[in-house]
Scaffold this motif. Structure first.
Motif, PDB file in Angstrom:
ATOM      1  N   GLY A   1      -3.177   4.276  -2.096  1.00  0.00           N
ATOM      2  CA  GLY A   1      -4.537   4.331  -1.567  1.00  0.00           C
ATOM      3  C   GLY A   1      -4.691   5.126  -0.289  1.00  0.00           C
ATOM      4  N   LYS A   2      -3.725   5.002   0.617  1.00  0.00           N
ATOM      5  CA  LYS A   2      -3.819   5.700   1.905  1.00  0.00           C
ATOM      6  C   LYS A   2      -3.974   7.201   1.707  1.00  0.00           C
ATOM      7  CE  LYS A   2      -1.096   6.859   6.027  1.00  0.00           C
ATOM      8  NZ  LYS A   2       0.165   6.611   6.777  1.00  0.00           N
TER       9      LYS A   2
ATOM     10  N   ASN B   1      -3.606   3.461  -7.779  1.00  0.00           N
ATOM     11  CA  ASN B   1      -4.572   3.689  -6.709  1.00  0.00           C
ATOM     12  C   ASN B   1      -4.387   2.726  -5.549  1.00  0.00           C
ATOM     13  OD1 ASN B   1      -6.982   5.741  -7.435  1.00  0.00           O
ATOM     14  ND2 ASN B   1      -6.118   4.880  -9.296  1.00  0.00           N
TER      15      ASN B   1
ATOM     16  N   LYS C   1      -7.283   8.252  -0.085  1.00  0.00           N
ATOM     17  CA  LYS C   1      -8.425   8.205   0.826  1.00  0.00           C
ATOM     18  C   LYS C   1      -8.410   9.398   1.783  1.00  0.00           C
ATOM     19  CE  LYS C   1      -8.901   3.171   0.730  1.00  0.00           C
ATOM     20  NZ  LYS C   1      -8.696   1.904   1.488  1.00  0.00           N
TER      21      LYS C   1
ATOM     22  N   ALA D   1      -9.580  12.416  -0.085  1.00  0.00           N
ATOM     23  CA  ALA D   1     -11.033  12.407  -0.269  1.00  0.00           C
ATOM     24  C   ALA D   1     -11.735  12.844   1.016  1.00  0.00           C
ATOM     25  CB  ALA D   1     -11.491  10.991  -0.663  1.00  0.00           C
TER      26      ALA D   1
END
Length: 245
Positions: A233-234, A229, A237, A240
């Motif tokens: 992460g980029k 994660n 995110k 999401a």
């Protein structure tokens, strides 16, 4: 809060930490007798080395270093290249230039590397393709990557494959790009390829299929460890955000 009270609270916190972690009891006396110097010495000599040894600690220290001296690695690579213009130093400098989005300079270095014994070196060809992509020279990128595979049929690089899919999309070769993204979605070690795949599906009006790909990205993130994660992460995110729209 008065400085005296704050200093006392810091002393108490450090003493508790010293006792709980089993540090040398001499630190207690140093922290109590020399409130400022003792506390600073304890943090620098005892806490920072431990903190730097953890992944989150290394990340935090790297973030701080980047804020203080954002061009540190680039300057170091440039200095090494000036001292010795080897292909290894050129590759390192070119990579740093790519990270700084200085694509023209990176492309020049990679072109200089692609000579003699390294004329068809896949590492340098891929690097040049990245630079050309950054410059928007999509036809040149496709030509480079086609040549890379022709000259190096055993070369396997998921990131180069992803770049190929993205350049096909940029050249409006949508069906070919869709095929490459489908393949990437099945094996690419991260969330980036799947994210671009879902975005292309959205663009083509395949909303339900795109939604499933986005949901699969988050599902994998939930079952994967913190390291996964962190490094992806980029794209997690961004996924999401897409699902919240």
């Amino acid at each position: 809060m008065p400085i005296v009270v704050l200093s006392l609270l810091i002393q108490i916190a450090l003493v508790i930490h010293i006792v709980k972690t089993g540090r040398n009891k001499t630190w207690i006396w140093l922290v109590m007798i020399l409130p400022v110097a003792g506390a600073v010495a304890y943090v620098v000599l005892e806490l920072l080395p431990d903190f730097a040894g953890t992944r989150s600690g290394r990340k935090t220290l790297r973030t701080v270093q980047d804020l203080v001296n954002p061009d540190r690695d680039l300057k170091s690579a440039a200095q090494d290249y000036e001292i010795a213009k080897t292909t290894e130093n050129a590759q390192r400098l070119a990579q740093e230039l790519l990270l700084k989005e200085q694509y023209t300079e990176a492309a020049l270095l990679y072109k200089n590397c692609l000579k003699g014994l390294h004329e068809f070196d896949p590492l340098f060809m891929y690097g040049l393709a990245q630079a050309e992509f950054g410059l928007g020279n999509f036809s040149a990128v496709k030509e480079l990557l086609d040549q890379l595979i022709a000259k190096n049929p055993d070369y396997k690089n998921p990131d180069a494959h992803l770049l190929y899919a993205r350049v096909l999309e940029s050249l409006d070769d949508t069906q070919a790009a869709l095929h490459e993204f489908e393949v990437l979605d099945s094996y690419y070690p991260g969330a980036e390829a799947s994210y671009h795949f879902a975005k292309l599906l959205q663009k083509l009006g395949q909303t339900e299929r795109a939604l499933k790909v986005f949901e699969a990205i988050l599902a994998k993130a939930k079952t994967s460890g913190s390291y996964y994660n962190e490094i992806h992460g980029k794209w997690i995110k961004l996924t999401a955000l897409e699902l919240r729209r």
